[in-house]
Design a protein around this motif. Sequence first.
Motif, PDB file in Angstrom:
ATOM      1  N   ASN A   1      70.597  39.228  50.602  1.00  0.00           N
ATOM      2  CA  ASN A   1      69.329  39.292  49.836  1.00  0.00           C
ATOM      3  C   ASN A   1      68.390  39.178  50.962  1.00  0.00           C
ATOM      4  O   ASN A   1      68.499  38.536  51.633  1.00  0.00           O
ATOM      5  CB  ASN A   1      69.012  38.034  48.894  1.00  0.00           C
ATOM      6  CG  ASN A   1      67.842  38.337  48.148  1.00  0.00           C
ATOM      7  OD1 ASN A   1      66.658  38.589  48.931  1.00  0.00           O
ATOM      8  ND2 ASN A   1      67.618  37.897  47.206  1.00  0.00           N
TER       9      ASN A   1
ATOM     10  N   TYR B   1      65.615  38.487  51.671  1.00  0.00           N
ATOM     11  CA  TYR B   1      64.941  37.429  51.875  1.00  0.00           C
ATOM     12  C   TYR B   1      65.613  35.845  52.215  1.00  0.00           C
ATOM     13  O   TYR B   1      64.933  34.848  52.184  1.00  0.00           O
ATOM     14  CB  TYR B   1      64.053  37.129  50.521  1.00  0.00           C
ATOM     15  CG  TYR B   1      63.052  38.182  50.266  1.00  0.00           C
ATOM     16  CD1 TYR B   1      61.930  38.471  50.794  1.00  0.00           C
ATOM     17  CD2 TYR B   1      63.519  39.197  49.117  1.00  0.00           C
ATOM     18  CE1 TYR B   1      61.138  39.594  50.531  1.00  0.00           C
ATOM     19  CE2 TYR B   1      62.656  40.142  48.761  1.00  0.00           C
ATOM     20  CZ  TYR B   1      61.532  40.415  49.621  1.00  0.00           C
ATOM     21  OH  TYR B   1      60.763  41.535  49.398  1.00  0.00           O
TER      22      TYR B   1
ATOM     23  N   PHE C   1      53.011  30.426  47.770  1.00  0.00           N
ATOM     24  CA  PHE C   1      53.552  30.447  46.422  1.00  0.00           C
ATOM     25  C   PHE C   1      52.293  30.321  45.316  1.00  0.00           C
ATOM     26  O   PHE C   1      51.544  29.458  45.208  1.00  0.00           O
ATOM     27  CB  PHE C   1      54.680  29.335  45.928  1.00  0.00           C
ATOM     28  CG  PHE C   1      55.696  29.307  47.256  1.00  0.00           C
ATOM     29  CD1 PHE C   1      55.919  30.594  48.097  1.00  0.00           C
ATOM     30  CD2 PHE C   1      56.786  28.342  46.933  1.00  0.00           C
ATOM     31  CE1 PHE C   1      56.842  30.440  49.131  1.00  0.00           C
ATOM     32  CE2 PHE C   1      57.923  28.400  48.047  1.00  0.00           C
ATOM     33  CZ  PHE C   1      57.857  29.438  49.008  1.00  0.00           C
TER      34      PHE C   1
ATOM     35  N   GLY D   1      52.768  30.488  41.845  1.00  0.00           N
ATOM     36  CA  GLY D   1      53.399  30.190  40.606  1.00  0.00           C
ATOM     37  C   GLY D   1      52.317  29.538  39.694  1.00  0.00           C
ATOM     38  O   GLY D   1      51.107  29.013  40.112  1.00  0.00           O
TER      39      GLY D   1
ATOM     40  N   ASP E   1      58.172  27.608  43.525  1.00  0.00           N
ATOM     41  CA  ASP E   1      58.773  28.839  42.566  1.00  0.00           C
ATOM     42  C   ASP E   1      58.588  29.941  43.486  1.00  0.00           C
ATOM     43  O   ASP E   1      57.647  30.976  43.191  1.00  0.00           O
ATOM     44  CB  ASP E   1      57.983  28.715  41.431  1.00  0.00           C
ATOM     45  CG  ASP E   1      58.713  29.890  40.496  1.00  0.00           C
ATOM     46  OD1 ASP E   1      59.648  30.505  40.506  1.00  0.00           O
ATOM     47  OD2 ASP E   1      57.801  30.304  39.539  1.00  0.00           O
TER      48      ASP E   1
ATOM     49  N   GLN F   1      58.868  33.584  44.267  1.00  0.00           N
ATOM     50  CA  GLN F   1      59.410  34.894  43.677  1.00  0.00           C
ATOM     51  C   GLN F   1      58.923  35.876  44.817  1.00  0.00           C
ATOM     52  O   GLN F   1      57.849  36.103  45.021  1.00  0.00           O
ATOM     53  CB  GLN F   1      58.792  35.113  42.395  1.00  0.00           C
ATOM     54  CG  GLN F   1      59.210  34.197  41.379  1.00  0.00           C
ATOM     55  CD  GLN F   1      58.269  34.341  40.060  1.00  0.00           C
ATOM     56  OE1 GLN F   1      57.978  35.438  39.727  1.00  0.00           O
ATOM     57  NE2 GLN F   1      58.748  33.500  39.286  1.00  0.00           N
TER      58      GLN F   1
ATOM     59  N   ARG G   1      56.022  38.544  44.012  1.00  0.00           N
ATOM     60  CA  ARG G   1      54.897  37.788  43.736  1.00  0.00           C
ATOM     61  C   ARG G   1      54.194  37.275  45.164  1.00  0.00           C
ATOM     62  O   ARG G   1      53.126  37.624  45.630  1.00  0.00           O
ATOM     63  CB  ARG G   1      55.038  36.963  42.544  1.00  0.00           C
ATOM     64  CG  ARG G   1      53.743  36.319  42.425  1.00  0.00           C
ATOM     65  CD  ARG G   1      53.680  34.889  41.537  1.00  0.00           C
ATOM     66  NE  ARG G   1      54.421  34.085  42.476  1.00  0.00           N
ATOM     67  CZ  ARG G   1      55.017  33.262  41.668  1.00  0.00           C
ATOM     68  NH1 ARG G   1      55.379  32.894  40.405  1.00  0.00           N
ATOM     69  NH2 ARG G   1      55.706  32.104  42.346  1.00  0.00           N
ATOM     70  N   ASP G   2      55.239  36.564  45.865  1.00  0.00           N
ATOM     71  CA  ASP G   2      54.764  35.726  46.706  1.00  0.00           C
ATOM     72  C   ASP G   2      54.930  36.325  48.258  1.00  0.00           C
ATOM     73  O   ASP G   2      54.598  35.849  49.202  1.00  0.00           O
ATOM     74  CB  ASP G   2      55.650  34.436  46.734  1.00  0.00           C
ATOM     75  CG  ASP G   2      55.423  33.550  45.676  1.00  0.00           C
ATOM     76  OD1 ASP G   2      54.209  33.844  44.832  1.00  0.00           O
ATOM     77  OD2 ASP G   2      56.368  33.163  45.088  1.00  0.00           O
TER      78      ASP G   2
END
Length: 161
Positions: free
Chosen positions: A4, A6, A108, A110, A116, A118, A121-122
């Motif tokens: 992955n 990330y 983050f 969230g 959290d 993601q 999003r982040d």
Amino acid sequence: MPQNRYFIALETPGTPRRMRARPTLAVFFALAALFAAPAAWAWGDRAHRVVALLAQPQLRPAAAAEVARLLAGEPDPTLPGISGWADTVREDGGKAGRRTRRWHYGDFHGDPPGCDFQPARDCPGGDCVVAAINRQFLALADRRRPDAERAQALKYLVHLV
């Protein structure tokens, strides 16, 4: 091993299974502590130097030799000696400073805010500390890249992790 983009893949062929997760877990615990600790906002050159000073003797002999080789041209060719370099790049401004600004923190978003993470999003466009660490690790690990590029990746890794 599926990768992955990330997350850091710190294993190499032949790495015993019992050793594969330890470096990755250490990086994630360090990042979690950094993101969770309110005092992390006060992280400065002294803290970067202390962490690098603790990390330096943990290097295996082959890694220590490669670090010494890559940092040979630096004024202080040690991990503590280069630990604040990325802040200098950021503070000097310019293209590199603007490009790496978001690499120095985790944000983050969230609801409610927390740990959290993601990526979509982040870490839009891969412009965050998590993705930067992974990219710099991969650049450092690629022995086909020029030494100057690998040394720069090492300096970013020491600072960001």
